[in-house]
Design a protein around this motif. Structure first.
Motif, mmCIF file in Angstrom:
data_model
loop_
_atom_site.group_PDB
_atom_site.id
_atom_site.type_symbol
_atom_site.label_atom_id
_atom_site.label_comp_id
_atom_site.label_asym_id
_atom_site.label_seq_id
_atom_site.Cartn_x
_atom_site.Cartn_y
_atom_site.Cartn_z
ATOM 1 N N HIS A 133 0.812 -1.220 0.000
ATOM 2 C CA HIS A 133 0.000 0.000 0.000
ATOM 3 C C HIS A 133 0.845 1.271 0.000
ATOM 4 C CE1 HIS A 133 -3.513 -2.507 0.709
ATOM 5 N NE2 HIS A 133 -2.864 -3.096 1.698
ATOM 6 N N HIS A 135 2.831 4.137 -1.442
ATOM 7 C CA HIS A 135 3.014 4.801 -2.729
ATOM 8 C C HIS A 135 3.398 6.251 -2.477
ATOM 9 C CE1 HIS A 135 1.155 1.332 -4.519
ATOM 10 N NE2 HIS A 135 -0.037 1.598 -4.024
ATOM 11 N N ASN A 137 2.848 9.980 -2.949
ATOM 12 C CA ASN A 137 1.604 10.705 -3.189
ATOM 13 C C ASN A 137 1.931 12.143 -3.582
ATOM 14 O OD1 ASN A 137 -0.913 12.086 -2.930
ATOM 15 N ND2 ASN A 137 -1.658 10.485 -1.561
ATOM 16 N N TRP A 139 -0.315 14.365 -4.654
ATOM 17 C CA TRP A 139 -1.556 15.133 -4.635
ATOM 18 C C TRP A 139 -1.605 16.021 -3.396
ATOM 19 C CZ3 TRP A 139 -5.422 14.974 -8.383
ATOM 20 C CH2 TRP A 139 -5.200 14.045 -9.406
ATOM 21 N N THR A 214 -0.326 8.509 -14.679
ATOM 22 C CA THR A 214 -1.300 8.404 -13.590
ATOM 23 C C THR A 214 -0.716 8.752 -12.227
ATOM 24 O OG1 THR A 214 -0.774 6.034 -13.469
ATOM 25 C CG2 THR A 214 -2.705 6.685 -14.775
ATOM 26 N N ALA A 215 0.615 8.767 -12.107
ATOM 27 C CA ALA A 215 1.248 9.042 -10.818
ATOM 28 C C ALA A 215 1.838 10.442 -10.741
ATOM 29 C CB ALA A 215 2.349 8.013 -10.541
ATOM 30 N N ALA A 321 -3.292 7.266 -3.623
ATOM 31 C CA ALA A 321 -2.437 7.540 -4.776
ATOM 32 C C ALA A 321 -2.293 6.291 -5.629
ATOM 33 C CB ALA A 321 -1.063 8.003 -4.311
ATOM 34 N N THR A 322 -2.006 6.514 -6.896
ATOM 35 C CA THR A 322 -1.788 5.413 -7.825
ATOM 36 C C THR A 322 -0.358 4.909 -7.708
ATOM 37 O OG1 THR A 322 -3.387 6.366 -9.351
ATOM 38 C CG2 THR A 322 -1.874 4.738 -10.245
ATOM 39 N N GLY A 323 -0.195 3.602 -7.680
ATOM 40 C CA GLY A 323 1.142 3.023 -7.605
ATOM 41 C C GLY A 323 1.870 3.112 -8.930
ATOM 42 N N THR A 324 3.146 2.835 -8.892
ATOM 43 C CA THR A 324 3.957 2.815 -10.110
ATOM 44 C C THR A 324 4.300 1.375 -10.458
ATOM 45 O OG1 THR A 324 5.895 3.215 -8.713
ATOM 46 C CG2 THR A 324 4.942 5.114 -9.821
#
Length: 341
Positions: A133, A135, A137, A139, A214-215, A321-324
């Motif tokens: 989980h 990632h 972030n 944002w 996306t990240a 957040a979206t992972g890489t």
């Protein structure tokens, strides 16, 4: 007391002693590859033997402009080493860690050996649960204050791996953010930096390293936080602007020296801090620009006291957040018996 293993030499598990089989080290390596790395460069390789894993730095993945000395590369490898140790602990075993075990192989960063079986502690289990989980972030975070007990847990996580995590007070925070913005401007003025950034920004599906669209996250409408602008050379991106938190929680991770060994330990401490933050439902953003400009890094360090800044962290409460992506194991595993390039 370190609750995931030791760094002293002990007798590893042996099939001749009647001990249970070693854990699935392939699965442990797979967990290690989820560690953070500069631009998601994943600069590591692994060699697995029945009861040991050798962890190598992959110099081909060093970022020449941002990381000419390989400091951030070794921080990334250190984060993978910690995750590997933690995965072995989660499988029910203690482990030994030897850093730079062979002077003839400078890229061999660590050797992790499986020791005797022992059930993981609740603290280790919490960190293990956080691995998938965690990632970065990029944002905006909520305008909520990070509680003092959470800050102390993060500082304790760094201490357990031999590092110091300092929380900036309002005056120091503003100074650090100012230095970070100055470093970001200095880096963006370099054509080679922009080219390197473009190489590690993934514009297409299917790539298994770099930072995907996306990240990347939104623009900082007020340009207060120096979030790495991975969309700098992608004007076709329709990135929204957003207002980030005006008073972010900023922390500086430091070590008591600045050698290759200290860089690896900084990576281990960083990953323990990030996983602890994840378990506490905190979002994190590593801010590395101020430690990528030597003059600014010196301002963040205290050479007289032997304290060297290794990374700046932004911590708070944020949206998921979206992972890489991660490279397949076939790309990072060195066959046993082969010569490491």
């Amino acid at each position: 007391m370190n609750d995931i293993g030791t760094q002293q030499a002990h007798q590893p598990v042996s099939r001749d002693t009647g001990e249970p089989d070693a854990p699935d080290l392939v699965a442990c390596v797979r967990a290690a590859t989820t560690a953070p790395s500069l631009h998601n460069s994943q600069p590591w390789r692994f060699r697995i033997t029945p009861f040991e894993v050798d962890v190598y730095a992959d110099p081909r993945r060093r970022l020449d402009v941002l990381d000419p000395t390989g400091r951030e590369l070794l921080i990334s490898v250190g984060a993978a080493v910690f995750t590997l140790r933690l995965a072995i602990r989660g499988a029910g075993y203690l482990s030994d860690l030897k850093l730079f075990p062979d002077a003839t192989e400078p890229d061999l960063v660590a050797r992790v050996s499986v020791r005797r079986p022992m059930a993981p502690t609740p603290a280790a289990e919490a960190l293990i649960a956080a691995i998938p989980h965690r990632h970065t972030n990029r944002w905006p975070f909520a305008r909520s204050v990070v509680p003092a007990d959470a800050v102390e847990r993060l500082a304790d996580a760094a201490r357990r791996e031999g590092a110091v995590l300092t929380v900036a007070n309002p005056v120091s925070r503003n100074a650090i953010l100012g230095l970070s913005q100055e470093a970001d401007r200095a880096l963006r003025a370099k054509g080679r930096y922009r080219a390197e950034l473009a190489r590690w920004t993934s514009p297409h599906a299917g790539r298994r390293d770099g930072v995907p669209v996306t990240a990347i996250g939104p623009w900082d409408a007020l340009e207060m936080l120096p979030i790495r602008d991975f969309g700098l050379l992608q004007p076709q991106l329709d990135r929204p602007a957003a207002q980030f938190e005006p008073y972010p929680t900023i922390m500086v991770l430091s070590t008591d020296g600045d050698t290759r060994r200290h860089w690896v330990n900084a990576g281990q401490a960083l990953q323990r801090v990030l996983l602890t933050a994840t378990w506490l439902n905190l979002a994190t953003t590593p801010i590395s620009q101020p430690v990528e400009v030597p003059g600014i890094r010196r301002l963040l360090s205290d050479g007289g006291a032997g304290k060297w800044a290794q990374i700046v962290l932004r911590v708070g409460y944020g949206r998921p957040a979206t992972g890489t992506p991660r490279r397949p194991l076939a790309e990072v595993l060195v066959p046993d018996g082969s010569e490491q390039p």
